[in-house]
Motif scaffolding. Structure first.
Motif, short mmCIF file in Angstrom:
data_model
loop_
_atom_site.label_atom_id
_atom_site.label_comp_id
_atom_site.label_asym_id
_atom_site.label_seq_id
_atom_site.Cartn_x
_atom_site.Cartn_y
_atom_site.Cartn_z
N ASP A 1 -14.63 14.50 -19.95
CA ASP A 1 -15.72 14.85 -20.88
C ASP A 1 -16.57 15.87 -20.03
O ASP A 1 -17.08 16.57 -20.94
N TRP A 2 -16.60 15.87 -18.77
CA TRP A 2 -17.79 16.66 -18.08
C TRP A 2 -16.85 18.15 -18.12
O TRP A 2 -17.79 19.09 -18.37
N LEU A 3 -15.53 18.24 -17.99
CA LEU A 3 -14.81 19.49 -18.14
C LEU A 3 -15.00 20.05 -19.44
O LEU A 3 -15.23 21.36 -19.70
N ARG A 4 -15.01 19.38 -20.53
CA ARG A 4 -15.13 19.62 -21.94
C ARG A 4 -16.47 20.43 -22.20
O ARG A 4 -16.46 21.40 -22.77
N ASP A 5 -17.63 19.51 -21.98
CA ASP A 5 -18.76 19.95 -21.84
C ASP A 5 -19.23 21.21 -21.26
O ASP A 5 -19.95 22.18 -21.70
N GLY A 6 -18.73 21.15 -20.00
CA GLY A 6 -19.22 22.47 -19.11
C GLY A 6 -18.26 23.63 -19.21
O GLY A 6 -18.86 24.77 -19.27
N LEU A 7 -16.88 23.48 -19.87
CA LEU A 7 -16.50 24.74 -20.29
C LEU A 7 -16.40 25.14 -21.78
O LEU A 7 -15.81 25.92 -22.21
N GLY A 8 -16.92 24.16 -22.53
CA GLY A 8 -17.05 24.40 -23.79
C GLY A 8 -15.88 24.23 -24.64
O GLY A 8 -15.51 25.02 -25.62
N LEU A 9 -15.01 23.21 -24.19
CA LEU A 9 -13.71 22.94 -24.84
C LEU A 9 -13.65 22.15 -25.98
O LEU A 9 -14.92 21.45 -26.30
N SER A 10 -12.99 22.40 -26.94
CA SER A 10 -12.93 21.33 -28.04
C SER A 10 -12.36 20.07 -28.05
O SER A 10 -12.62 19.20 -28.91
#
Length: 222
Positions: free
Chosen positions: A93-102
């Motif tokens: 979740d942190w990587l998704r939010d930090g990198l703007g992933l879907s």
């Protein structure tokens, strides 16, 4: 002359023991109130098989320190994914939010490891039990074995979806991606190739060390 090989031989067993302990502790902790017990069992099944097998074969087929460390790291990845389910791992979740992933990318990390770690395992088995050590065929056959395992795992997911229906969604972790199977296998391919490119030389040195210890301190074949 002082035998400098004796301290090295004494130190090396600490690596498998530490790796085994780490994998076991993380497995046990991950099994405490997981989000989905069935998913946890399916995701950690390989650890439950691998740990006893490593203990049984530790004298007949001792693993290199590199492989022990990688297997322990892989066990951590599997245990964390089993505890939270891959689509809900906080790191993802942190990587998704930090990198703007879907989507939560932890599943991709898991499949990257599915190629990265088994590549060293397959390479070690082939190098020590077949004439392929030093052959140009060792690397491509290792990648082929990793891809075969990845494809088999995708079949397991398919069978799980047929048997469990909606209850298997947490195990599949597709997150609505119709190309999830293809992405999973591609990640495993990338992981296997990267592993061979980055670790083959280090692995060869450790295999040479295993061969020396196996011949009583004299250089010899595997």
């Amino acid at each position: 002359m002082t035998d400098l090989t004796v301290p090295a031989r004494r130190a090396r067993p600490a690596v498998p023991a530490a790796a085994f302990t780490l994998a076991l502790v993380v497995l046990v902790v991950s099994g405490i109130h997981p989000r989905d017990r069935g998913t946890w069992v399916l995701e950690t099944f390989w650890i439950m098989i691998g740990l006893p097998l490593a203990v049984v074969l530790r004298r007949r087929f001792p693993l290199s320190g590199l492989l022990c460390v990688l297997l322990a790291v892989h066990a951590v990845v599997l245990s964390v994914g089993g505890h939270y389910t891959y689509a809900q791992v906080p790191l993802g979740d942190w990587l998704r939010d930090g990198l703007g992933l879907s989507r939560n990318p932890y599943d991709r990390i898991g499949h990257l490891m599915q190629g990265f770690v088994p590549a060293v395992l397959v390479r070690e088995i082939l190098a020590r039990t077949s004439p392929l050590r030093g052959s140009r065929w060792l690397a491509p056959l290792t990648v082929c074995a990793c891809m075969a395992f990845s494809a088999f795992f995708e079949l397991l997911e398919w069978w799980a979806s047929l048997i469990g229906g909606d209850a298997a969604d947490a195990f599949l972790a597709t997150q609505g991606d119709v190309w999830d199977t293809q992405w999973d296998m591609f990640c495993a391919l990338v992981g296997a190739v990267l592993s061979l490119l980055l670790l083959s030389r280090v692995h060869d040195r450790q295999l040479d060390g295993l061969a020396v210890r196996g011949t009583g301190g004299r250089a010899g074949g595997v």
